[in-house]
Design a protein around this motif. Sequence first.
Motif, PDB file in Angstrom:
ATOM      1  N   PRO A 253     -52.748  -7.812 -17.979  1.00 20.10           N
ATOM      2  CA  PRO A 253     -51.194  -8.123 -18.236  1.00 20.10           C
ATOM      3  C   PRO A 253     -50.603  -7.241 -17.051  1.00 20.10           C
ATOM      4  O   PRO A 253     -49.558  -7.422 -17.065  1.00 20.10           O
ATOM      5  CB  PRO A 253     -51.150  -7.214 -19.420  1.00 20.10           C
ATOM      6  N   HIS A 254     -51.315  -6.470 -16.137  1.00 22.65           N
ATOM      7  CA  HIS A 254     -50.434  -6.117 -14.963  1.00 22.65           C
ATOM      8  C   HIS A 254     -50.737  -7.139 -13.878  1.00 22.65           C
ATOM      9  O   HIS A 254     -49.823  -6.611 -12.929  1.00 22.65           O
ATOM     10  CB  HIS A 254     -51.339  -4.622 -14.533  1.00 22.65           C
ATOM     11  N   ARG A 255     -51.163  -8.264 -13.901  1.00 19.77           N
ATOM     12  CA  ARG A 255     -51.263  -9.044 -12.743  1.00 19.77           C
ATOM     13  C   ARG A 255     -49.633  -9.655 -12.659  1.00 19.77           C
ATOM     14  O   ARG A 255     -49.034 -10.053 -13.557  1.00 19.77           O
ATOM     15  CB  ARG A 255     -51.939 -10.104 -13.027  1.00 19.77           C
ATOM     16  N   PRO A 256     -49.009  -9.622 -11.525  1.00 19.06           N
ATOM     17  CA  PRO A 256     -47.693 -10.179 -11.255  1.00 19.06           C
ATOM     18  C   PRO A 256     -47.415 -11.294 -11.827  1.00 19.06           C
ATOM     19  O   PRO A 256     -48.411 -12.335 -11.640  1.00 19.06           O
ATOM     20  CB  PRO A 256     -47.623 -10.231  -9.635  1.00 19.06           C
ATOM     21  N   ALA A 257     -46.460 -11.599 -12.428  1.00 16.61           N
ATOM     22  CA  ALA A 257     -46.257 -13.003 -13.050  1.00 16.61           C
ATOM     23  C   ALA A 257     -46.586 -13.360 -14.473  1.00 16.61           C
ATOM     24  O   ALA A 257     -46.399 -14.065 -14.849  1.00 16.61           O
ATOM     25  CB  ALA A 257     -45.976 -14.081 -11.937  1.00 16.61           C
TER      26      ALA A 257
END
Length: 308
Positions: A253-257
């Motif tokens: 969930p921290h991955r951009p976009a």
Amino acid sequence: GAVAESRLPALFTDHMVLQRDTEVPIWGWADPGTDVKVSFRSQWATATAGPDGKWPLKMGAIPARGPYSLVVQSGNEAITVRDVLVGEVWIASGQSNMQWAVRQSDDAELEIRSANYPQIRLFYVPRETAETPQDDVDAVWTECNSDTIPGFSAVAYYFGRELHDTLNIPIGLIHTSWGGTPAESWTSRRSLEAYGELRPILDRWDGIVENYPAAYERYEKALEAYEEAARIADENGEDRPPRPGAPAGPDHPHRPASLHNGMLAPLIPYAFRGAIWYQGESNAGRAYQYRTLFPAMINDWRRSWGGK
């Protein structure tokens, strides 16, 4: 593949709230080329499903009240959405402070018991990451009552209740949040790419995703070694060694976009009055960067919904 039947997005289900006093986008899917007619109160509008099966249209501004029915006819099929209210719609997003539930808040028992507001409606977006922008979510609108409020966002609920008490009109609350997440997860890739200062975020995660298969293989080996060491430690009555942690991967969930794709894109272009946002802690270590990142996210949402 062909769309077997006409369908509406999850946002267009019984108990929904439409934004008052503005043009209201309505959309759905049907067999390509099918003519679709939408009727609501004394209004109706038509559209034709495109090659991908999607049809969009807009209804003119409607004053607050209800309940009404919304009827969508395509070919000889009709879908009726019942108990539709018209009022103020707000999106509530961010991290754990927004995810924090009514049942965790002060005087929870009393608050839950007295949460009987048939004119406040709740839409809770499930926590999902996605690689590409999604067009729907698995959720439904519910009436605000003692059964539906305990797990809902406390901040969103108290905000919505205040609006309802003040304006005395229906309120629709769309809750889309995920604890611990940074602002870049809620921003589209295209918007992040537009700023040189935000490039390091993308580069770092592109590296993580690229190296994930190798990192996962190493993790599996480490896990095997750990299990053997833990077994021996147990036999000898010793403390187990620390268990290896799984590496971050494409669905983190921290991955951009990733949350923009999974939890925001499906809501576009639903008409709403505004958004409330409660986030920042995960970006605190990069506070200066947030001066660029947060306005970039706001502008991204505005552009997504056809603003300036």
